[in-house]
Design a protein around this motif. Structure first.
Motif, short mmCIF file in Angstrom:
data_model
loop_
_atom_site.label_atom_id
_atom_site.label_comp_id
_atom_site.label_asym_id
_atom_site.label_seq_id
_atom_site.Cartn_x
_atom_site.Cartn_y
_atom_site.Cartn_z
N ALA A 57 0.83 -1.20 0.00
CA ALA A 57 0.00 0.00 0.00
C ALA A 57 0.87 1.26 0.00
N LYS A 58 2.03 1.19 0.65
CA LYS A 58 2.91 2.35 0.68
C LYS A 58 3.53 2.61 -0.69
N CYS A 59 4.02 1.55 -1.33
CA CYS A 59 4.65 1.69 -2.66
C CYS A 59 3.60 1.77 -3.77
N GLU A 60 2.36 1.34 -3.47
CA GLU A 60 1.24 1.34 -4.42
C GLU A 60 1.53 0.49 -5.64
N ARG A 61 2.14 -0.67 -5.41
CA ARG A 61 2.42 -1.60 -6.50
C ARG A 61 2.77 -2.96 -5.91
N LEU A 62 2.83 -3.95 -6.79
CA LEU A 62 3.23 -5.30 -6.39
C LEU A 62 4.73 -5.30 -6.12
N PRO A 86 -1.96 -5.63 7.71
CA PRO A 86 -3.28 -5.02 7.56
C PRO A 86 -4.19 -5.84 6.63
N MET A 87 -5.45 -5.40 6.53
CA MET A 87 -6.38 -6.08 5.65
C MET A 87 -5.88 -6.05 4.21
N GLU A 88 -6.34 -7.01 3.44
CA GLU A 88 -6.00 -7.07 2.02
C GLU A 88 -6.41 -5.77 1.33
N HIS A 89 -5.59 -5.32 0.39
CA HIS A 89 -5.88 -4.08 -0.34
C HIS A 89 -6.42 -4.43 -1.72
N LYS A 95 10.48 -1.21 3.00
CA LYS A 95 10.98 -1.80 4.25
C LYS A 95 10.45 -1.09 5.48
N LEU A 96 9.12 -0.88 5.50
CA LEU A 96 8.50 -0.19 6.62
C LEU A 96 7.84 -1.17 7.58
N ILE A 97 6.52 -1.32 7.49
CA ILE A 97 5.79 -2.17 8.44
C ILE A 97 5.52 -3.54 7.81
N PRO A 98 5.84 -4.60 8.52
CA PRO A 98 5.62 -5.95 7.96
C PRO A 98 4.14 -6.27 7.77
N GLU A 99 3.85 -7.16 6.83
CA GLU A 99 2.51 -7.72 6.64
C GLU A 99 2.48 -9.05 7.42
N VAL A 100 1.44 -9.24 8.24
CA VAL A 100 1.35 -10.41 9.11
C VAL A 100 0.18 -11.28 8.67
#
Length: 307
Positions: A94-99, A162-165, A140-145
């Motif tokens: 979500a931060k980078c707005e891409r895969l 976070p929830m799926e985007h 390299k900010l917040i991990p996805e859990v």
């Protein structure tokens, strides 16, 4: 599945299948969906092997399917045939707005902790709950859990933070994108009726925003006004949002939650806003304020907007 190298150990071949299944689950599946790890064919890989060899391979596979999986250190490698290391994955950032590529940074068998381990008896053989986290290699900010439940050779995605985007088409006006996002998340989580309700809410709120008539209580009257504001050629060439609203209302009143209707509604909604672009109709949501919260809900039984 592709050809399996018979030179590999039986355990290595099995873990290869598991890694493929995990990537499929995390990259392409949604909340509460599952993947199965194919393993029956391992028993017949070496048809020319002796009976003793095949019996050994069968025991190895049965132990891996029904027994406990020990998790390897993400920074290291597996220590024995029963150790498993989660693969790195590609996820939407979500931060980078891409895969982006996400690397594994932690993994844990939750049921092996404290009281959970003490209560994890023989009736739960082959049942584990994994908590694993991945970090975007770009920001390299917040991990996805993620939370994964394993039962034998079946893996289920039970949670994520976070929830799926979900991907929202750029054509959808920003002021109603939250309804589209909510609809897709509900649908992907198996909640079909709420998904259809959110799409109906999107249509209703767009008509309210677009016409600027916040005081009208009846949704059907509001939608009639919106449709009357469109060019005649537009209405002749593209499906009616008023008719789609009616179909969604029937689905909600009957508590059906039709997946076919959901998919059709998504297509019609996107086509509608694409048609507005083609006809160069102004984005009226820029001129009209977003309705107050108390005006946004509608009675699911009558379709009447609450005051």
């Amino acid at each position: 599945m592709g050809k399996v190298d018979v030179g590999q150990s039986t355990a290595e071949k099995f873990w290869g299948r598991v890694r493929i299944a995990v990537k499929e689950l995390l990259e392409n599946k949604h909340l509460y969906q599952s993947v199965a790890i194919p393993h029956q064919d391992f028993l017949y890989l070496n048809s020319s092997s002796s009976g003793d060899v095949q019996a050994l391979e069968r025991r190895i596979i049965e132990r891996l399917v029904s027994g406990r999986w020990d998790l390897a250190d993400p920074s290291g490698s597996a220590h024995s045939e029963s150790w498993f290391r989660f693969p790195d994955v590609k996820l939407y950032c979500a931060k980078c707005e891409r895969l982006e590529a996400f690397n594994l940074i932690s993994s844990e068998d939750f049921l092996s902790r404290g009281k959970a381990a003490a209560n994890h008896g023989t009736d739960s053989i082959g049942v584990q709950v994994f908590i694993t986290s991945f970090l975007c290699q770009s920001c390299k900010l917040i991990p996805e859990v993620f939370i994964l439940r394993r039962q034998g050779a079946r893996l289920t995605l039970c949670g994520r933070a976070p929830m799926e985007h979900p991907e929202v088409p750029e054509l959808i006006p920003k002021k109603i994108r939250s309804f589209y996002t909510g609809a897709v998340l509900a649908y992907q989580s198996g909640q079909l009726l709420p998904g259809n309700f959110m799409l109906r809410t999107l249509i209703e709120q767009w008509a309210r925003i677009s016409t600027g008539n916040g005081s009208i209580a009846q949704a059907d009257q509001l939608l009639d006004m919106y449709m009357e504001s469109l060019p005649g050629d537009f209405k002749a060439r593209f499906p009616s949002l008023r008719a789609l609203y009616g179909d969604l209302s029937i689905d909600i009143h009957r508590a059906q939650g039709s997946p076919e209707l959901f998919e059709r509604a998504k297509v019609i909604i996107v086509e509608h806003f694409d048609a507005r672009r083609l006809f160069r109709l102004p984005d009226t949501s820029l001129a009209n304020p977003v309705p107050e919260k108390e005006d946004q809900a509608s009675d699911p039984e009558t379709g009447t907007l609450s005051a």
